[in-house]
Design an enzyme around this catalytic site. Structure first.
Site, PDB file in Angstrom:
ATOM      1  CB  CYS A 141     141.865 -51.952  25.493  1.00 41.34           C
ATOM      2  SG  CYS A 141     141.481 -53.627  26.026  1.00 41.34           S
ATOM      3  CD  GLU A 180     134.746 -55.259  25.512  1.00 42.95           C
ATOM      4  OE1 GLU A 180     135.462 -54.708  24.637  1.00 42.95           O
ATOM      5  OE2 GLU A 180     135.191 -55.927  26.453  1.00 42.95           O
ATOM      6  CB  CYS A 218     134.332 -54.201  29.212  1.00 39.60           C
ATOM      7  SG  CYS A 218     134.726 -52.726  28.256  1.00 39.60           S
ATOM      8  CG  ASN A 232     137.074 -53.711  19.337  1.00 38.85           C
ATOM      9  OD1 ASN A 232     137.349 -53.960  20.508  1.00 38.85           O
ATOM     10  ND2 ASN A 232     136.602 -52.530  18.953  1.00 38.85           N
TER      11      ASN A 232
END
Ligand code: API
Length: 328
Positions: free
Chosen positions: A80, A223, A232, A71
């Protein structure tokens, strides 16, 4: 020279680095440092991004590569969804394969290239799994139960129902009316549950989903490790699963759903297995820039991006044009 890509899935933006190009792969610390610096929206590269996707060699059979997700804040994530589509496209082009698996933190996931959505708009389908509703798989605590499925949680918000699911990264989902979606509640709750809090010790991705019609949701996500993103992938997948479970009378399992988001839309299909679920996530995999840099620069503590050689593609314009005519 080493080539990075700047990519997006539904405008959830990432830098993608294939470590197999490097004589000396970056250490974990160097990867975290690179992710934190290159993604900064002000001082980073190309107005920054939401994270860094690291591709490396996989030793698993029939698996073309391994994906790690970092991230923007430097925290590692186990999955992801939007990123996996772009890694899938990268590996498909590298190995001239259409369908294969990618190793992720918890499992090897299926990836398959789909027919282009439009000229220069590549589409990829990825498997989102494993799925778990168990508290210790998120983890969450202090919510009076080991599962949270469509429960009132007054500590989070009055009059809303929440579900917590790991896919396998952690998600907190609520199906909400439009006025709640438009309020600042998502920002307040997302911020609170990603600071020190009694419920989600590792933080959590928080998504509000509005049902637009039987097969169409709008999902907005705050997120973990990033904040608000345009989309997302795992959040939209988790929201699709919660939606299918909440309205069993709609028989939504196996149905193609459209999930709109601030960055565009994706499609999902929720599948039930003997013991659990998995979600198919289908959407764009767009390369906006190629970035050439020397290997030594990537190892530097204080990264200056002035020597990074940028080549833009026309794919983002193609994506925007497609969304302008198809955005649901
Ligand atoms: N922020 C997430 C990782 C990125 C997931 C998201 N960008 C996606 O497309 O699934 C987490 O810490 O679990």
């Amino acid at each position: 020279m080493v080539q990075l890509q700047k990519v997006h899935g539904s405008q959830n933006q990432f830098f993608l680095l294939d470590q197999t190009q490097l004589k000396a792969p970056l250490t974990k610390e160097e990867l975290v440092n690179l992710a934190q610096q290159i993604t900064k929206r002000d001082t980073g590269l190309l107005n920054g991004a939401d994270g860094l996707l690291v591709v490396s060699k996989s030793h698993h059979p029939q698996v073309l590569g391994k994906m790690q997700v970092i991230n923007a804040d430097g925290s590692f994530a186990s999955m992801c969804g939007n990123g996996l589509r772009t890694v899938g496209r990268y590996l498909a082009q590298k190995y001239h394969k259409e369908t294969f698996k990618v190793e992720t933190m918890q499992s090897d996931l299926r990836v398959s290239c789909k027919p282009d959505w439009a000229q220069d708009v590549k589409a990829v389908s990825v498997e989102i799994s494993p799925v778990s509703f168990q508290a210790n798989d998120l983890p969450f605590t202090n919510l009076g139960a080991t599962q949270l499925i469509n429960q009132n949680v007054p500590e989070f918000a009055p009059n809303l129902k929440f579900s917590a699911v790991a896919v396998p990264n952690p998600h907190l989902i609520s199906l909400v009316p439009n006025n709640i979606l438009q309020s600042n509640l998502l920002e307040k709750l997302g911020t609170r549950l990603n600071q020190k809090n009694p419920y989600f010790p590792d933080g959590v991705n928080v998504s509000f989903a509005q049902v637009l019609n039987a097969h169409h949701l709008f999902v907005r996500t705050f997120e973990r490790g990033v904040g608000f993103t345009n989309a997302c992938g795992t959040g939209m997948s988790a929201a699709s699963l919660v939606y299918a479970l909440t309205y069993p009378q709609e028989h939504l399992f196996g149905q193609l759903l459209t999930i709109s988001n601030p960055g565009g839309f994706v499609q999902t299909k929720v599948h039930r297995t003997a013991h659990s679920y998995w979600i198919e996530l289908i959407g764009n995999a767009t390369i906006t820039h190629y970035i050439d840099v020397t290997e030594s620069e990537l190892h530097e503590k204080q990264l200056g991006f002035s020597n990074f050689k940028i080549t833009s593609t026309t794919e983002n314009e193609a994506y925007q044009k497609f969304m302008a005519t198809h955005h649901k």
